[in-house]
Structures are given as structure tokens and as C-alpha cells.
Design a protein around this motif. Structure first.
Motif, PDB file in Angstrom:
ATOM      1  N   PRO A  17       0.807  -1.222   0.000  1.00  0.00           N
ATOM      2  CA  PRO A  17       0.000   0.000   0.000  1.00  0.00           C
ATOM      3  C   PRO A  17       0.839   1.271   0.000  1.00  0.00           C
ATOM      4  O   PRO A  17       0.525   2.227  -0.692  1.00  0.00           O
ATOM      5  CB  PRO A  17      -0.831  -0.135   1.280  1.00  0.00           C
ATOM      6  N   ALA A  18       1.937   1.284   0.753  1.00  0.00           N
ATOM      7  CA  ALA A  18       2.774   2.480   0.823  1.00  0.00           C
ATOM      8  C   ALA A  18       3.418   2.802  -0.514  1.00  0.00           C
ATOM      9  O   ALA A  18       3.780   3.940  -0.778  1.00  0.00           O
ATOM     10  CB  ALA A  18       3.850   2.297   1.888  1.00  0.00           C
ATOM     11  N   VAL A  42      -7.810   7.517  -7.834  1.00  0.00           N
ATOM     12  CA  VAL A  42      -7.227   6.626  -6.827  1.00  0.00           C
ATOM     13  C   VAL A  42      -6.272   7.393  -5.919  1.00  0.00           C
ATOM     14  O   VAL A  42      -6.287   7.234  -4.695  1.00  0.00           O
ATOM     15  CB  VAL A  42      -6.488   5.462  -7.535  1.00  0.00           C
ATOM     16  N   ALA A  43      -5.422   8.226  -6.514  1.00  0.00           N
ATOM     17  CA  ALA A  43      -4.430   8.970  -5.741  1.00  0.00           C
ATOM     18  C   ALA A  43      -5.072  10.071  -4.901  1.00  0.00           C
ATOM     19  O   ALA A  43      -4.634  10.345  -3.783  1.00  0.00           O
ATOM     20  CB  ALA A  43      -3.384   9.572  -6.675  1.00  0.00           C
ATOM     21  N   ALA A  44      -6.126  10.693  -5.428  1.00  0.00           N
ATOM     22  CA  ALA A  44      -6.738  11.832  -4.743  1.00  0.00           C
ATOM     23  C   ALA A  44      -7.528  11.413  -3.505  1.00  0.00           C
ATOM     24  O   ALA A  44      -7.528  12.117  -2.494  1.00  0.00           O
ATOM     25  CB  ALA A  44      -7.645  12.593  -5.707  1.00  0.00           C
ATOM     26  N   ASP A  45      -8.196  10.266  -3.572  1.00  0.00           N
ATOM     27  CA  ASP A  45      -9.053   9.861  -2.447  1.00  0.00           C
ATOM     28  C   ASP A  45      -9.067   8.336  -2.328  1.00  0.00           C
ATOM     29  O   ASP A  45     -10.027   7.673  -2.742  1.00  0.00           O
ATOM     30  CB  ASP A  45     -10.473  10.391  -2.658  1.00  0.00           C
ATOM     31  N   PRO A  46      -8.019   7.747  -1.742  1.00  0.00           N
ATOM     32  CA  PRO A  46      -7.948   6.283  -1.619  1.00  0.00           C
ATOM     33  C   PRO A  46      -9.114   5.697  -0.839  1.00  0.00           C
ATOM     34  O   PRO A  46      -9.621   4.633  -1.190  1.00  0.00           O
ATOM     35  CB  PRO A  46      -6.623   6.050  -0.888  1.00  0.00           C
ATOM     36  N   ALA A  47      -9.549   6.386   0.223  1.00  0.00           N
ATOM     37  CA  ALA A  47     -10.631   5.859   1.056  1.00  0.00           C
ATOM     38  C   ALA A  47     -11.932   5.758   0.261  1.00  0.00           C
ATOM     39  O   ALA A  47     -12.641   4.755   0.334  1.00  0.00           O
ATOM     40  CB  ALA A  47     -10.826   6.750   2.282  1.00  0.00           C
ATOM     41  N   LEU A  90      -3.729   2.066   2.112  1.00  0.00           N
ATOM     42  CA  LEU A  90      -3.164   3.403   1.942  1.00  0.00           C
ATOM     43  C   LEU A  90      -3.999   4.436   2.687  1.00  0.00           C
ATOM     44  O   LEU A  90      -3.461   5.344   3.331  1.00  0.00           O
ATOM     45  CB  LEU A  90      -3.093   3.761   0.454  1.00  0.00           C
ATOM     46  N   ALA A  91      -5.317   4.310   2.618  1.00  0.00           N
ATOM     47  CA  ALA A  91      -6.203   5.240   3.325  1.00  0.00           C
ATOM     48  C   ALA A  91      -5.969   5.171   4.826  1.00  0.00           C
ATOM     49  O   ALA A  91      -5.913   6.200   5.505  1.00  0.00           O
ATOM     50  CB  ALA A  91      -7.660   4.934   2.993  1.00  0.00           C
ATOM     51  N   ALA A 101      -1.361  13.741   2.195  1.00  0.00           N
ATOM     52  CA  ALA A 101      -1.319  13.076   0.889  1.00  0.00           C
ATOM     53  C   ALA A 101      -0.748  13.989  -0.185  1.00  0.00           C
ATOM     54  O   ALA A 101      -0.113  13.546  -1.109  1.00  0.00           O
ATOM     55  CB  ALA A 101      -2.726  12.641   0.486  1.00  0.00           C
ATOM     56  N   VAL A 102      -1.012  15.274  -0.065  1.00  0.00           N
ATOM     57  CA  VAL A 102      -0.583  16.199  -1.100  1.00  0.00           C
ATOM     58  C   VAL A 102       0.097  17.402  -0.460  1.00  0.00           C
ATOM     59  O   VAL A 102      -0.343  17.886   0.579  1.00  0.00           O
ATOM     60  CB  VAL A 102      -1.791  16.685  -1.943  1.00  0.00           C
TER      61      VAL A 102
END
Length: 305
Positions: A17-18, A42-47, A90-91, A101-102
Motif C-alpha cells: 500500500p505504501a 485513486v491517488a486523490a481519495d484512496p478511502a 493506503l487510506a 497526501a498532497v
């Protein structure tokens, strides 16, 4: 590497996940636009995406179920179910407060303290992404080839040329014959002299720098072991590379061009390669390093003047 080849799951262990965020950042620029929309979601909001079915993610991104599955496979997962599990992990990692995240872009009016903090975070993220995505099997093969090479040629221009010079001087200090070439004519002229048992290394973040690709092609045709250090593993340089070492890069911004962040990841790969070679050749590398230190110390001592 062609896009068809890259879309086939390799059968190896899926990324942890990391490492997923690093994979997305590294591969997104070379994806089709529809696959980019999936990767960006996927990258913007994994949850949020972890909670979606394949149909739900396709609807969210305006793509098809097949595109979602191809994106999952390109990122290194056998199927979408495996990608969802990684997204959930990841979430959870992000929610633990380990890191945001960003990172915000650097603004023209940012205080210098904020500039330092933002650059430090981006540098750390770039190094972490590169380490997570680096294929250690490929790296080990390059170390083996370089440790026994008769000669090592390194090609790079601009910022990549500086990285090539850094690698060459490191290898020279442990007793290997290594030369960095930033002049394209000299690079090709030297590549013609290579033969099996030699190593040629091309450094190009874009994977499409003609002045770097051409000498690598010549070296490949001459039978040398060829290596590409690149941020685009599907770039043109890879077709002439026996081994590809992939670098990551932080987001480009107006005040931080890609050359700055790509150089950070390239230097990490170069350092990993150098240390690996030094380990393999320790019996000769250690005395060579000691001799270079002694020579430099003598040069700068008052009695030497």
C-alpha cells in the motif's frame, strides 16, 4: 516497453500500500487519458475509491470497467479487488497522520520558512517514491555487470548530465574505469568502442532525450550491457536497455521545474548503484578510496604547497 506489454500483470508480488501512491505518480504521465482519470481518482481519495466497485469507479471517472481493470494491472495488481485492498491500506496509513497526501505548491509570496518546509517534504516524498518503486532485482543485475565491467560509459545531458558526472567520479574513486559524456558527439564516438563486458548507462528523466538514446543504441548494438535510469520506463530509451531503473519525481510547479525533483530521485538510484558496486568490489574498492582520500589530503596540506 510497449503499452501492450505494460498492461500485462507480471505475476510478481503486488506493490505494498505504501508503494501504491509512488506507482501512480510515476506511471500516470505515460498512461492513456482515460487511465489517468482512474489513477488520479485513486491517488486523490484512496478511502473513497476503496469503497467503490469496479463499476462504481468506472462511473465516477467516466471510463469503462475494462479501463479500471487495465489501470489496476498496470499499477501491478492482478485485478481490481487487489487494488481495492491496497487502497484501503493506503487510506488507513494516511488517516494515521503519518504525512499529508498532497503538498501545496510553492507560491510567489510564501515566506522562506514555508519554502524550506515544502521543498523538504517534496524531496522526502520523491526519495520515498523512488525507493518504493525501485526494482531491486534489476538493480542487482546492474551492480553485478558494473562490478566486473572493463569500462563504464554514462550518458546524460542537462541536469541528468550532472548526475552522470557524479556517478562517474564515485566509480573512479573505487578504481573502476568510468566516464560521463554530456556531449552527444563524444558520447556516440565512445559508445562505438564498447564491447561485451562493458556497461553503458543512459540517464534521462523523460526517456525520450535523443542525445542520450543514440549512444545507448550504439552501445546496445556493440553488445555492451545497457542500462536506463529514467522516470518513464515506457519511453524510447527502454527499447535499447537491458535493465531499466525507474525514478520518481515530485510534482512540477512554476517555481520548481521537473529537473530539480528528477535529479533528486536520480541521485538516489546512483548512490544505491554505487554502494552496491563498492560492496561487490570491497577488497579493491576500500584501498582505492583510501588512496584517493590520502591524495586529496596531501594536495590540500600546507606542506604540499
Amino acid at each position: 516497453m510497449t503499452s501492450d506489454v505494460k498492461e500485462i500483470y507480471s505475476g510478481g508480488a503486488p506493490p505494498a500500500p505504501a508503494a501504491l501512491a509512488a506507482k501512480v505518480r510515476t506511471l500516470a504521465p505515460s498512461m492513456t487519458r482515460s487511465m489517468q482519470r482512474v489513477a488520479e481518482a485513486v491517488a486523490a481519495d484512496p478511502a473513497r475509491t476503496a469503497a467503490l466497485t469496479v463499476t462504481g469507479l468506472a462511473e465516477l471517472t467516466g471510463t469503462s470497467e475494462a479501463t479500471v481493470v487495465r489501470t489496476a494491472r498496470l499499477l501491478g495488481y492482478p485485478g481490481y479487488r487487489d487494488l481495492r485492498l491496497a487502497l484501503a491500506g493506503l487510506a488507513a496509513h494516511q488517516e494515521s497522520g503519518a504525512a499529508p497526501a498532497v503538498t501545496a505548491d510553492i507560491a510567489v509570496d510564501d515566506p522562506i520558512a514555508d519554502v524550506v518546509a515544502k521543498l523538504a517534504y517534496d524531496e522526502q516524498q520523491t526519495l520515498a517514491d523512488t525507493a518504493a518503486g525501485l526494482d531491486t532485482v534489476q538493480l542487482g543485475a546492474v551492480v553485478t555487470a558494473a562490478a566486473s565491467a572493463r569500462r563504464i560509459d554514462i550518458y546524460g545531458v542537462g541536469a541528468s548530465g550532472l548526475v552522470g558526472m557524479d556517478l562517474a567520479q564515485k566509480l573512479l574513486r573505487i578504481g573502476l574505469i568510468a566516464h560521463a559524456h554530456s556531449d552527444p558527439h563524444l558520447a556516440v564516438t565512445n559508445a562505438v568502442q564498447l564491447r561485451p563486458g562493458d556497461v553503458a548507462i543512459a540517464i534521462t528523466h523523460s526517456g525520450s532525450t535523443g542525445d542520450v538514446i543514440e549512444p545507448l543504441r550504439v552501445a546496445f548494438d556493440r553488445g555492451a550491457t545497457t542500462v536506463a535510469i529514467t522516470g518513464r520506463p515506457d519511453g524510447a530509451v527502454s527499447q535499447y536497455a537491458d535493465h531499466v531503473l525507474t525514478t520518481s519525481t515530485a510534482r512540477e510547479s512554476e517555481l520548481r521545474p521537473a529537473a530539480m525533483s528528477s535529479r533528486t530521485s536520480q541521485l538516489l538510484v546512483v548512490d544505491c548503484l554505487f554502494v552496491g558496486v563498492a560492496q561487490r568490489t570491497y577488497e579493491t574498492a576500500a584501498p582505492a578510496l583510501a588512496a584517493s582520500y590520502e591524495a586529496l589530503a596531501h594536495r590540500h596540506s600546507p606542506r604540499a604547497r
